[in-house]
Design a protein around this motif. Structure first.
Motif, PDB file in Angstrom:
ATOM      1  N   TYR A 104      -6.995   4.152  -6.910  1.00  9.30           N
ATOM      2  CA  TYR A 104      -7.197   5.078  -5.803  1.00  9.30           C
ATOM      3  C   TYR A 104      -8.305   4.511  -4.922  1.00  9.30           C
ATOM      4  O   TYR A 104      -9.170   3.770  -5.396  1.00  9.30           O
ATOM      5  N   ILE A 105      -8.284   4.862  -3.643  1.00  8.80           N
ATOM      6  CA  ILE A 105      -9.385   4.505  -2.762  1.00  8.80           C
ATOM      7  C   ILE A 105     -10.235   5.757  -2.575  1.00  8.80           C
ATOM      8  O   ILE A 105      -9.744   6.776  -2.089  1.00  8.80           O
ATOM      9  N   GLY A 106     -11.468   5.690  -3.011  1.00 13.34           N
ATOM     10  CA  GLY A 106     -12.381   6.827  -2.864  1.00 13.34           C
ATOM     11  C   GLY A 106     -11.876   8.051  -3.606  1.00 13.34           C
ATOM     12  O   GLY A 106     -11.325   7.955  -4.706  1.00 13.34           O
ATOM     13  N   ASP A 107     -12.049   9.192  -2.979  1.00  8.97           N
ATOM     14  CA  ASP A 107     -11.676  10.463  -3.601  1.00  8.97           C
ATOM     15  C   ASP A 107     -10.221  10.843  -3.372  1.00  8.97           C
ATOM     16  O   ASP A 107      -9.771  11.864  -3.884  1.00  8.97           O
ATOM     17  N   ASN A 108      -9.483  10.048  -2.586  1.00  6.75           N
ATOM     18  CA  ASN A 108      -8.086  10.374  -2.295  1.00  6.75           C
ATOM     19  C   ASN A 108      -7.239  10.125  -3.544  1.00  6.75           C
ATOM     20  O   ASN A 108      -7.109   9.000  -3.995  1.00  6.75           O
ATOM     21  N   ARG A 167      -1.650   5.947  -4.574  1.00  7.09           N
ATOM     22  CA  ARG A 167      -2.053   4.888  -5.500  1.00  7.09           C
ATOM     23  C   ARG A 167      -1.689   3.550  -4.883  1.00  7.09           C
ATOM     24  O   ARG A 167      -0.604   3.409  -4.315  1.00  7.09           O
ATOM     25  N   LEU A 168      -2.586   2.578  -4.996  1.00  8.44           N
ATOM     26  CA  LEU A 168      -2.371   1.257  -4.411  1.00  8.44           C
ATOM     27  C   LEU A 168      -2.519   0.202  -5.500  1.00  8.44           C
ATOM     28  O   LEU A 168      -3.511   0.210  -6.241  1.00  8.44           O
ATOM     29  N   ALA A 169      -1.555  -0.707  -5.598  1.00  5.49           N
ATOM     30  CA  ALA A 169      -1.597  -1.783  -6.589  1.00  5.49           C
ATOM     31  C   ALA A 169      -1.495  -3.121  -5.868  1.00  5.49           C
ATOM     32  O   ALA A 169      -0.493  -3.392  -5.189  1.00  5.49           O
ATOM     33  N   VAL A 170      -2.535  -3.930  -5.989  1.00  4.39           N
ATOM     34  CA  VAL A 170      -2.537  -5.240  -5.357  1.00  4.39           C
ATOM     35  C   VAL A 170      -1.567  -6.146  -6.111  1.00  4.39           C
ATOM     36  O   VAL A 170      -1.733  -6.395  -7.306  1.00  4.39           O
ATOM     37  N   ASP A 220     -10.364  -5.997  -2.179  1.00  2.37           N
ATOM     38  CA  ASP A 220     -11.586  -5.604  -2.883  1.00  2.37           C
ATOM     39  C   ASP A 220     -11.796  -4.099  -2.822  1.00  2.37           C
ATOM     40  O   ASP A 220     -12.212  -3.484  -3.808  1.00  2.37           O
ATOM     41  N   LEU A 221     -11.519  -3.491  -1.672  1.00  2.00           N
ATOM     42  CA  LEU A 221     -11.638  -2.044  -1.538  1.00  2.00           C
ATOM     43  C   LEU A 221     -10.741  -1.342  -2.556  1.00  2.00           C
ATOM     44  O   LEU A 221     -11.154  -0.397  -3.224  1.00  2.00           O
ATOM     45  N   ILE A 222      -9.515  -1.827  -2.684  1.00  2.00           N
ATOM     46  CA  ILE A 222      -8.586  -1.237  -3.643  1.00  2.00           C
ATOM     47  C   ILE A 222      -9.066  -1.450  -5.073  1.00  2.00           C
ATOM     48  O   ILE A 222      -9.155  -0.509  -5.873  1.00  2.00           O
ATOM     49  N   GLU A 262      -9.246   3.453 -11.395  1.00  2.00           N
ATOM     50  CA  GLU A 262      -7.921   3.038 -11.866  1.00  2.00           C
ATOM     51  C   GLU A 262      -6.992   4.225 -12.006  1.00  2.00           C
ATOM     52  O   GLU A 262      -7.408   5.328 -12.338  1.00  2.00           O
ATOM     53  N   ALA A 263      -5.727   3.963 -11.758  1.00  2.00           N
ATOM     54  CA  ALA A 263      -4.655   4.936 -11.960  1.00  2.00           C
ATOM     55  C   ALA A 263      -3.647   4.275 -12.899  1.00  2.00           C
ATOM     56  O   ALA A 263      -3.980   3.313 -13.586  1.00  2.00           O
ATOM     57  N   ALA A 264      -2.433   4.751 -12.929  1.00  2.00           N
ATOM     58  CA  ALA A 264      -1.404   4.166 -13.791  1.00  2.00           C
ATOM     59  C   ALA A 264      -0.056   4.245 -13.101  1.00  2.00           C
ATOM     60  O   ALA A 264       0.162   5.068 -12.216  1.00  2.00           O
ATOM     61  N   LEU A 265       0.829   3.355 -13.510  1.00  2.00           N
ATOM     62  CA  LEU A 265       2.233   3.443 -13.112  1.00  2.00           C
ATOM     63  C   LEU A 265       2.947   4.220 -14.200  1.00  2.00           C
ATOM     64  O   LEU A 265       2.696   4.010 -15.388  1.00  2.00           O
ATOM     65  N   ASP A 266       3.844   5.113 -13.813  1.00  2.00           N
ATOM     66  CA  ASP A 266       4.595   5.860 -14.817  1.00  2.00           C
ATOM     67  C   ASP A 266       6.045   5.375 -14.856  1.00  2.00           C
ATOM     68  O   ASP A 266       6.418   4.417 -14.159  1.00  2.00           O
ATOM     69  N   GLU A 267       6.865   6.025 -15.657  1.00  2.00           N
ATOM     70  CA  GLU A 267       8.271   5.609 -15.815  1.00  2.00           C
ATOM     71  C   GLU A 267       9.046   5.694 -14.502  1.00  2.00           C
ATOM     72  O   GLU A 267       9.895   4.850 -14.230  1.00  2.00           O
ATOM     73  N   ASP A 268       8.765   6.707 -13.693  1.00  2.00           N
ATOM     74  CA  ASP A 268       9.446   6.823 -12.395  1.00  2.00           C
ATOM     75  C   ASP A 268       9.104   5.645 -11.490  1.00  2.00           C
ATOM     76  O   ASP A 268       9.970   5.096 -10.812  1.00  2.00           O
ATOM     77  N   ASP A 269       7.823   5.255 -11.484  1.00  2.00           N
ATOM     78  CA  ASP A 269       7.394   4.111 -10.675  1.00  2.00           C
ATOM     79  C   ASP A 269       8.099   2.837 -11.148  1.00  2.00           C
ATOM     80  O   ASP A 269       8.600   2.062 -10.342  1.00  2.00           O
ATOM     81  N   ALA A 270       8.120   2.623 -12.459  1.00  2.00           N
ATOM     82  CA  ALA A 270       8.768   1.436 -13.021  1.00  2.00           C
ATOM     83  C   ALA A 270      10.252   1.422 -12.675  1.00  2.00           C
ATOM     84  O   ALA A 270      10.808   0.369 -12.341  1.00  2.00           O
ATOM     85  N   ALA A 271      10.893   2.575 -12.714  1.00  2.00           N
ATOM     86  CA  ALA A 271      12.327   2.654 -12.396  1.00  2.00           C
ATOM     87  C   ALA A 271      12.565   2.267 -10.941  1.00  2.00           C
ATOM     88  O   ALA A 271      13.516   1.525 -10.633  1.00  2.00           O
ATOM     89  N   VAL A 272      11.721   2.739 -10.017  1.00  2.00           N
ATOM     90  CA  VAL A 272      11.866   2.388  -8.605  1.00  2.00           C
ATOM     91  C   VAL A 272      11.671   0.889  -8.434  1.00  2.00           C
ATOM     92  O   VAL A 272      12.461   0.216  -7.782  1.00  2.00           O
ATOM     93  N   LEU A 273      10.634   0.349  -9.032  1.00  2.00           N
ATOM     94  CA  LEU A 273      10.367  -1.084  -8.898  1.00  2.00           C
ATOM     95  C   LEU A 273      11.482  -1.920  -9.481  1.00  2.00           C
ATOM     96  O   LEU A 273      11.919  -2.901  -8.881  1.00  2.00           O
ATOM     97  N   ASN A 274      11.975  -1.535 -10.628  1.00  2.00           N
ATOM     98  CA  ASN A 274      13.057  -2.299 -11.260  1.00  2.00           C
ATOM     99  C   ASN A 274      14.338  -2.226 -10.425  1.00  2.00           C
ATOM    100  O   ASN A 274      15.045  -3.214 -10.267  1.00  2.00           O
TER     101      ASN A 274
END
Length: 145
Positions: A17-21, A25-28, A120-122, A127-139
């Motif tokens: 996450y960036i700051g309090d938002n 979620r952002l993954a480099v 660097d900002l990111i 830290e956050a996490a990727l879940d099963e829905d995120d993995a399914a979209v990426l796959n």
């Protein structure tokens, strides 16, 4: 001797996450740590999630919508986006993107030309996490699985 390519698996990708938002979620995926002056990011907006207004003095930012719908604001301009759309935000524009769905996540690949410290900002955010829905979209989107 030429430098070896950088290869990462989904298991090695950690969003932040960036700051309090806590709505985006952002993954480099690649950036200066990988020897590139351009940063490539997977961004995931929760339903209704948005970024705050932001601007990049020397960086053009390109978003490719993988899944979901969005409304992009850039200075006085507004554009509605959906899967397959690409928006290029010029350097110095004041912009933000809102997930226009109340029920579905928005997924984009974002390319920041001339990183300007974006990775660097990111990476210094919580830290956050990727879940099963995120993995399914990426796959589905990235490897056609």
């Amino acid at each position: 001797m030429a430098a070896a390519p950088v290869v990462k698996s989904l298991a090695q990708i950690t969003p932040h996450y960036i700051g309090d938002n806590r709505t985006v979620r952002l993954a480099v995926l690649s950036g200066p740590a990988d020897g590139s002056s351009t940063t490539v990011v997977l961004e995931i907006w929760e339903p209704g999630g948005s970024q705050p207004d932001n601007s990049h003095e020397e960086s053009t930012e390109t978003f490719v919508v993988l899944k979901g719908t969005a409304r992009a604001h850039s200075d006085q301009h507004v554009a509605d986006l959906g899967p397959g759309d690409v928006i290029v935000l010029p350097a110095t524009s004041v912009h933000h993107i809102v997930n226009s769905s109340a029920t579905e996540r928005l997924y984009t690949i974002t390319v920041m030309e001339n990183d300007g410290g974006f990775a660097d900002l990111i990476l210094t955010g919580p830290e956050a996490a990727l879940d099963e829905d995120d993995a399914a979209v990426l796959n589905t989107v990235l490897v056609g699985a």
